[in-house]
Design an enzyme around this catalytic site. Structure first.
Site, short mmCIF file in Angstrom:
data_model
loop_
_atom_site.label_atom_id
_atom_site.label_comp_id
_atom_site.label_asym_id
_atom_site.label_seq_id
_atom_site.Cartn_x
_atom_site.Cartn_y
_atom_site.Cartn_z
N HIS A 292 8.59 3.37 13.32
CA HIS A 292 7.99 2.23 14.03
C HIS A 292 9.05 1.54 14.87
O HIS A 292 10.24 1.87 14.80
CB HIS A 292 7.36 1.24 13.03
CG HIS A 292 8.25 0.79 11.93
ND1 HIS A 292 9.35 0.02 12.13
CD2 HIS A 292 8.22 1.05 10.60
CE1 HIS A 292 9.93 -0.21 10.98
NE2 HIS A 292 9.29 0.42 10.02
P1 TYD Z 1 7.56 -0.67 6.22
O1 TYD Z 1 8.39 -1.60 7.02
O2 TYD Z 1 6.36 -0.08 6.88
O3 TYD Z 1 8.45 0.48 5.62
P2 TYD Z 1 9.14 1.68 6.42
O4 TYD Z 1 10.01 1.02 7.46
O5 TYD Z 1 9.92 2.43 5.43
O6 TYD Z 1 8.08 2.50 7.02
O7 TYD Z 1 7.10 -1.44 4.90
C1 TYD Z 1 6.40 -0.77 3.86
C2 TYD Z 1 5.58 -1.81 3.11
O8 TYD Z 1 6.44 -2.80 2.52
C3 TYD Z 1 4.60 -2.56 3.97
O9 TYD Z 1 3.38 -2.64 3.26
C4 TYD Z 1 5.14 -3.94 4.11
C5 TYD Z 1 6.07 -4.11 2.93
N1 TYD Z 1 7.29 -4.88 3.26
C6 TYD Z 1 7.39 -6.20 2.87
O10 TYD Z 1 6.46 -6.77 2.24
N2 TYD Z 1 8.54 -6.89 3.18
C7 TYD Z 1 9.55 -6.33 3.85
O11 TYD Z 1 10.60 -6.99 4.12
C8 TYD Z 1 9.42 -4.96 4.29
C9 TYD Z 1 10.51 -4.28 5.10
C10 TYD Z 1 8.27 -4.27 3.97
#
Ligand code: TYD
Length: 143
Positions: free
Chosen positions: A56
């Site tokens: 992303h």
């Molecule tokens: P995401 O940022 O999509 O992970 P990645 O970068 O590995 O794809 O986050 C995964 C899940 O965790 C999403 O449901 C949101 C949650 N999340 C939080 O609640 N707080 C945070 O600081 C982060 C980074 C993610």
């Protein structure tokens, strides 16, 4: 508002390494090592073999990524250029500016990915669709 996205902004940062026979120590400080004040720290761990994370972009967030333990690959795509880093030392970091597509892959067993972020978790700041990212990044000034 137009911003400039330049692949040269995406850099590996050498953090201080205090060698000690009792065990080594590294640290990271604003503004000496990173260009933003961090508001949030999160970490990714227990990644099953072959899994990828973080496909992303962010509209406004800046991040720094560190392989505290083990190794993984960081790929940064500005929409025009791609840069790849293999992180495998706990004293190396990658600075990730806003409006780049970033992906993490090739996690080693028991790797620990630490991420320092410039803001709180804001769902609306995410761009999760690559085609949408390509369109948005193309209207930003590319230098
Ligand atoms: P995401 O940022 O999509 O992970 P990645 O970068 O590995 O794809 O986050 C995964 C899940 O965790 C999403 O449901 C949101 C949650 N999340 C939080 O609640 N707080 C945070 O600081 C982060 C980074 C993610």
């Amino acid at each position: 508002m137009k911003i400039s996205i330049n692949i040269d902004q995406v850099q590996e940062i050498d953090l201080p390494k205090i060698l000690d026979e009792r065990g080594n120590l590294s640290f990271i400080e604003y503004p000496s090592h990173i260009p933003f004040e961090m508001k949030r720290v999160y970490w990714i761990y227990d990644v099953p073999g072959g899994e990828n994370r973080g496909g992303h972009a962010y509209k406004n967030l800046y991040e720094v990524i560190i392989a505290i333990s083990g190794s993984f690959d960081v790929e940064i795509d500005t929409g025009k250029e791609v840069k790849k880093f293999k992180l495998n030392r706990s004293y190396k970091a990658v600075f990730v500016p806003k409006m780049v597509w970033r992906s993490l892959s090739n996690f080693s067993t028991n790797s620990l990915c630490l991420i320092l972020a410039s803001d709180e978790y804001l769902t609306d700041d995410y761009i999760r669709d690559y085609e949408e990212f390509k369109i948005l990044s193309s209207i930003f000034t590319q230098v």
